[in-house]
Design a protein around this motif. Structure first.
Motif, PDB file in Angstrom:
ATOM      1  N   TRP A   1       0.779  -1.379   0.132  1.00 44.00           N
ATOM      2  CA  TRP A   1      -0.170   0.025  -0.145  1.00 44.00           C
ATOM      3  C   TRP A   1       0.853   1.287   0.260  1.00 44.00           C
ATOM      4  CZ3 TRP A   1      -4.532  -1.182   4.778  1.00 44.00           C
ATOM      5  CH2 TRP A   1      -5.037  -2.181   3.613  1.00 44.00           C
ATOM      6  N   ALA A   2       1.410   1.039   1.059  1.00 46.51           N
ATOM      7  CA  ALA A   2       3.046   2.706   1.000  1.00 46.51           C
ATOM      8  C   ALA A   2       3.334   3.137  -0.091  1.00 46.51           C
ATOM      9  CB  ALA A   2       3.799   2.643   1.747  1.00 46.51           C
ATOM     10  N   PHE A   3       3.973   1.501  -0.659  1.00 41.05           N
ATOM     11  CA  PHE A   3       4.945   1.789  -2.010  1.00 41.05           C
ATOM     12  C   PHE A   3       3.633   2.458  -2.836  1.00 41.05           C
ATOM     13  CE2 PHE A   3       6.816   0.431  -5.858  1.00 41.05           C
ATOM     14  CZ  PHE A   3       7.776   0.778  -5.401  1.00 41.05           C
ATOM     15  N   THR A   4       2.695   2.226  -3.130  1.00 45.76           N
ATOM     16  CA  THR A   4       1.929   2.381  -3.943  1.00 45.76           C
ATOM     17  C   THR A   4       1.273   3.768  -4.722  1.00 45.76           C
ATOM     18  OG1 THR A   4       0.900  -0.180  -4.337  1.00 45.76           O
ATOM     19  CG2 THR A   4      -0.541   1.714  -5.085  1.00 45.76           C
ATOM     20  N   LEU A   5       1.169   3.555  -2.913  1.00 44.18           N
ATOM     21  CA  LEU A   5       0.949   5.155  -3.069  1.00 44.18           C
ATOM     22  C   LEU A   5       1.660   6.093  -3.646  1.00 44.18           C
ATOM     23  CD1 LEU A   5      -0.136   5.806   0.626  1.00 44.18           C
ATOM     24  CD2 LEU A   5      -1.730   6.903  -1.692  1.00 44.18           C
ATOM     25  N   THR A   6       3.011   5.945  -3.557  1.00 42.91           N
ATOM     26  CA  THR A   6       4.433   6.930  -3.874  1.00 42.91           C
ATOM     27  C   THR A   6       4.220   6.492  -5.457  1.00 42.91           C
ATOM     28  OG1 THR A   6       5.984   5.262  -3.269  1.00 42.91           O
ATOM     29  CG2 THR A   6       5.931   5.805  -1.404  1.00 42.91           C
ATOM     30  N   ASP A   7       4.225   5.325  -5.850  1.00 44.43           N
ATOM     31  CA  ASP A   7       4.661   4.837  -6.837  1.00 44.43           C
ATOM     32  C   ASP A   7       3.188   6.539  -7.699  1.00 44.43           C
ATOM     33  OD1 ASP A   7       5.614   3.275  -9.000  1.00 44.43           O
ATOM     34  OD2 ASP A   7       3.735   2.643  -9.693  1.00 44.43           O
ATOM     35  N   GLY A   8       2.164   5.996  -7.612  1.00 39.62           N
ATOM     36  CA  GLY A   8       1.131   6.816  -8.792  1.00 39.62           C
ATOM     37  C   GLY A   8       0.808   8.497  -7.959  1.00 39.62           C
ATOM     38  N   ALA A   9       1.494   8.277  -7.328  1.00 37.21           N
ATOM     39  CA  ALA A   9       1.621   9.884  -7.192  1.00 37.21           C
ATOM     40  C   ALA A   9       2.978  10.924  -7.729  1.00 37.21           C
ATOM     41  CB  ALA A   9       1.789  10.678  -5.026  1.00 37.21           C
ATOM     42  N   LEU A  10       4.042   9.448  -8.036  1.00 32.05           N
ATOM     43  CA  LEU A  10       5.142   9.717  -9.100  1.00 32.05           C
ATOM     44  C   LEU A  10       4.505   9.885  -9.958  1.00 32.05           C
ATOM     45  CD1 LEU A  10       8.637  10.829  -9.281  1.00 32.05           C
ATOM     46  CD2 LEU A  10       8.733   8.388  -8.441  1.00 32.05           C
ATOM     47  N   ARG A  11       3.515   9.248 -10.755  1.00 29.63           N
ATOM     48  CA  ARG A  11       3.675   8.793 -12.037  1.00 29.63           C
ATOM     49  C   ARG A  11       2.786  10.312 -12.107  1.00 29.63           C
ATOM     50  NH1 ARG A  11       3.152   5.192 -16.348  1.00 29.63           N
ATOM     51  NH2 ARG A  11       4.937   4.466 -15.528  1.00 29.63           N
ATOM     52  N   MET A  12       1.919  10.455 -11.445  1.00 29.88           N
ATOM     53  CA  MET A  12       1.245  11.417 -11.980  1.00 29.88           C
ATOM     54  C   MET A  12       2.420  12.741 -11.572  1.00 29.88           C
ATOM     55  SD  MET A  12      -1.882  13.161 -12.959  1.00 29.88           S
ATOM     56  CE  MET A  12      -2.384  11.167 -12.936  1.00 29.88           C
ATOM     57  N   LEU A  13       2.582  13.246 -10.729  1.00 28.60           N
ATOM     58  CA  LEU A  13       4.087  14.545 -10.647  1.00 28.60           C
ATOM     59  C   LEU A  13       4.519  13.955 -11.711  1.00 28.60           C
ATOM     60  CD1 LEU A  13       5.153  13.997  -7.421  1.00 28.60           C
ATOM     61  CD2 LEU A  13       4.037  15.695  -7.996  1.00 28.60           C
ATOM     62  N   VAL A  14       5.001  13.645 -12.362  1.00 25.76           N
ATOM     63  CA  VAL A  14       6.391  13.751 -13.763  1.00 25.76           C
ATOM     64  C   VAL A  14       4.602  13.583 -15.211  1.00 25.76           C
ATOM     65  CG1 VAL A  14       7.463  12.236 -15.355  1.00 25.76           C
ATOM     66  CG2 VAL A  14       7.956  12.175 -12.622  1.00 25.76           C
TER      67      VAL A  14
ATOM     68  N   PHE B   1      -4.227  11.000  -7.284  1.00 22.87           N
ATOM     69  CA  PHE B   1      -4.923  12.415  -6.733  1.00 22.87           C
ATOM     70  C   PHE B   1      -4.284  13.063  -5.977  1.00 22.87           C
ATOM     71  CE2 PHE B   1      -7.018  14.639  -3.194  1.00 22.87           C
ATOM     72  CZ  PHE B   1      -7.583  15.947  -3.971  1.00 22.87           C
ATOM     73  N   LEU B   2      -3.064  12.412  -4.971  1.00 23.36           N
ATOM     74  CA  LEU B   2      -1.861  13.309  -4.138  1.00 23.36           C
ATOM     75  C   LEU B   2      -0.764  13.281  -4.749  1.00 23.36           C
ATOM     76  CD1 LEU B   2      -0.545  12.911  -1.665  1.00 23.36           C
ATOM     77  CD2 LEU B   2       0.277  11.075  -1.718  1.00 23.36           C
ATOM     78  N   GLY B   3      -0.308  13.188  -5.737  1.00 29.54           N
ATOM     79  CA  GLY B   3       0.805  13.838  -6.880  1.00 29.54           C
ATOM     80  C   GLY B   3       0.068  15.008  -6.948  1.00 29.54           C
ATOM     81  N   GLY B   4      -1.508  14.961  -7.445  1.00 26.66           N
ATOM     82  CA  GLY B   4      -2.011  16.091  -8.645  1.00 26.66           C
ATOM     83  C   GLY B   4      -1.906  17.555  -7.365  1.00 26.66           C
ATOM     84  N   ALA B   5      -2.242  16.971  -6.045  1.00 25.42           N
ATOM     85  CA  ALA B   5      -2.625  17.978  -5.222  1.00 25.42           C
ATOM     86  C   ALA B   5      -1.137  17.683  -4.455  1.00 25.42           C
ATOM     87  CB  ALA B   5      -3.154  17.009  -3.599  1.00 25.42           C
ATOM     88  N   LEU B   6       0.078  17.609  -4.373  1.00 29.02           N
ATOM     89  CA  LEU B   6       1.180  17.879  -3.638  1.00 29.02           C
ATOM     90  C   LEU B   6       2.136  18.637  -4.648  1.00 29.02           C
ATOM     91  CD1 LEU B   6       2.499  14.398  -2.393  1.00 29.02           C
ATOM     92  CD2 LEU B   6       1.915  16.820  -0.755  1.00 29.02           C
ATOM     93  N   LEU B   7       1.753  19.093  -6.186  1.00 34.09           N
ATOM     94  CA  LEU B   7       2.468  19.399  -6.963  1.00 34.09           C
ATOM     95  C   LEU B   7       1.899  20.900  -7.319  1.00 34.09           C
ATOM     96  CD1 LEU B   7       4.639  20.073  -9.281  1.00 34.09           C
ATOM     97  CD2 LEU B   7       2.352  18.757 -10.997  1.00 34.09           C
ATOM     98  N   ALA B   8       0.093  21.369  -6.909  1.00 35.96           N
ATOM     99  CA  ALA B   8      -0.646  22.277  -6.451  1.00 35.96           C
ATOM    100  C   ALA B   8       0.079  22.772  -5.247  1.00 35.96           C
ATOM    101  CB  ALA B   8      -1.586  22.192  -6.990  1.00 35.96           C
TER     102      ALA B   8
ATOM    103  N   LEU C   1      -9.085  11.186 -12.633  1.00 39.10           N
ATOM    104  CA  LEU C   1      -8.270   9.735 -12.504  1.00 39.10           C
ATOM    105  C   LEU C   1      -7.691   8.778 -11.162  1.00 39.10           C
ATOM    106  CD1 LEU C   1      -5.056  10.332 -15.468  1.00 39.10           C
ATOM    107  CD2 LEU C   1      -7.697   9.474 -15.640  1.00 39.10           C
ATOM    108  N   ALA C   2      -7.855   9.882 -10.255  1.00 38.89           N
ATOM    109  CA  ALA C   2      -7.924   8.826  -8.825  1.00 38.89           C
ATOM    110  C   ALA C   2      -8.708   8.169  -8.600  1.00 38.89           C
ATOM    111  CB  ALA C   2      -7.280   9.761  -8.104  1.00 38.89           C
TER     112      ALA C   2
END
Length: 409
Positions: free
Chosen positions: A18-31, A156-163, A253-254
């Motif tokens: 779970w933890a890994f997946t959160l960072t992986d999804g966030a990183l994909r959206m960030l990039v 969603f986390l990636g988009g939110a963190l980027l903003a 997408l989230a």
């Protein structure tokens, strides 16, 4: 291993995943969003993920052999550590974020992701007692479904963190959080889990099982069909053609991936074989055939000039339900067919094909979209799923047995 100990290890493995997946999804959206914002085209963005997918192919092939030799606890912990390093590599000044550097970080992330996934899926086989096919199906579906739901949260986390924090601040936060999870895993994950009784030779990574080979080929086309339009083409289309902002793209997408994950976790309740039998080749063919129609219908709707937003929202909903059912069924079948001693060899080979499908889909997503648009990506997707459906007919029929929720005999 006692039932209590098995549950405890299942909880630790799932938490790591779970933890890994959160960072992986966030990183994909960030990039995707950050580099689109910098003016990169769809194909250029797809190429940023080239090494992520290429090294995923290699990692699954080698990682299954490595897990059988040194234990799945070690491969999982190595994966967590590599993801922390990959995130830290991106927490550099903006001037350093040139394409080769980002691709190198993505390569590490790809290795990390597939070590983590192979370890998690293989471990479940070892925690379920012989004959517990119903329990195996439910545990695999719950693990995979919850992972995909959290990948949606990661988008969603990636988009939110980027903003909120910008690119650099976002990857620093993600790296710090995952480092804490890694330390906990080092302390609590059972040592020696998944190590084969003998030392498998490297040539054993190539499966001689017909079922494993057929499922692997079908998985390649199934995940290529998803990523050929979902990974790059769809977010770029939503942003550049429909004018959605980062919050809306990430949030939509989230929500889609979360819903997809929920359906996947519930799949054992409705993806069943006929007359009280567990799902086999007939069920795999039927669900894939149904899925192959959906991208074609979306493409026809867009080509006919129908309202693009409405067509995509409805089509994505149907596609998500059917794709989740197919993915959960395939995930169960591969773990069920895999040998128990050295399970990671078969699972690693299968997810090597999965990674190859993502690689092909990601590259085609950028190239086809840039040349011909989203409609062309959808036609390729439909053709890929049709191939996956036909391949399912080559599965051996002998595997079919009692229904997943029937008590083991």
């Amino acid at each position: 291993m006692s039932n209590h100990a098995a549950w405890r290890q299942y909880a630790i493995v799932t938490g790591n995943y779970w933890a890994f997946t959160l960072t992986d999804g966030a990183l994909r959206m960030l990039v995707v969003l950050h580099f689109h914002q910098l003016g990169y085209g769809a194909l250029q963005i797809a190429l940023l993920f080239l090494f992520y997918e290429v090294f995923g192919v290699v990692t699954n092939l080698v990682g299954g052999w490595l897990g059988a030799r040194i234990g799945l606890n070690r491969t999982m912990n190595i994966g967590l550590a590599l993801q922390v390093v990959a995130l830290a590599m991106l927490a550099v000044p903006a001037a350093w974020l040139v394409v080769p550097w980002v691709m190198a970080a993505q390569a590490l992330s790809g290795i990390a992701k597939d070590l983590n996934k192979m370890s998690a899926k293989s471990t479940i086989k070892l925690l379920v007692s012989d004959g517990g096919q119903g329990r195996l199906y439910r545990w695999i579906a719950a693990l995979t479904g919850s992972k995909n739901a959290l990948k949606g949260v990661g988008f969603f986390l990636g988009g939110a963190l980027l903003a909120l924090l910008g690119f650099r601040g976002s990857v620093v936060v993600l790296a710090g959080a995952l480092a804490l999870v890694w330390l906990g895993s080092l302390a609590w994950l059972h040592r020696g889990l998944g190590r084969a009784s003998g030392k498998p030779r490297f040539r054993e990574v190539l499966s001689s099982s017909r079922a494993i080979n057929v499922l692997s080929a079908a998985r390649l086309f199934l995940f290529g069909a998803r990523d050929v339009w979902f990974v790059v083409a769809l977010p770029v289309f939503l942003s550049s053609v429909l004018g959605w902002d980062h919050w809306r793209v990430g949030g939509f997408l989230a929500a889609w991936v979360i819903g997809y994950g929920v359906v996947q976790a519930l799949a054992p309740g409705f993806v069943r074989g006929a007359r009280g039998r567990q799902p086999g080749r007939g069920v795999a063919f039927a669900w894939a055939a149904a899925l192959s129609v959906v991208p074609a219908l979306i493409a026809l709707g867009l080509s006919a000039g129908m309202q693009a937003q409405a067509v995509l929202l409805l089509g994505l909903g149907v596609f998500g339900v059917l794709f989740a059912a197919n993915s959960a069924l395939h995930s169960y079948l591969i773990v069920s067919h895999a040998r128990e001693d050295g399970v990671s060899l078969d699972v690693g080979f299968y997810y090597m094909a999965n990674a190859m499908g993502r690689l092909v889909g990601t590259l085609l997503s950028g190239w086809v979209y840039q040349r011909s648009g989203l409609v062309a990506c959808l036609w390729v997707s439909g053709a890929f799923v049709a191939v996956a459906a036909l391949l399912a007919l080559w599965l051996p029929a002998a595997h079919e047995g009692p229904a997943p929720d029937a008590p083991p005999r």
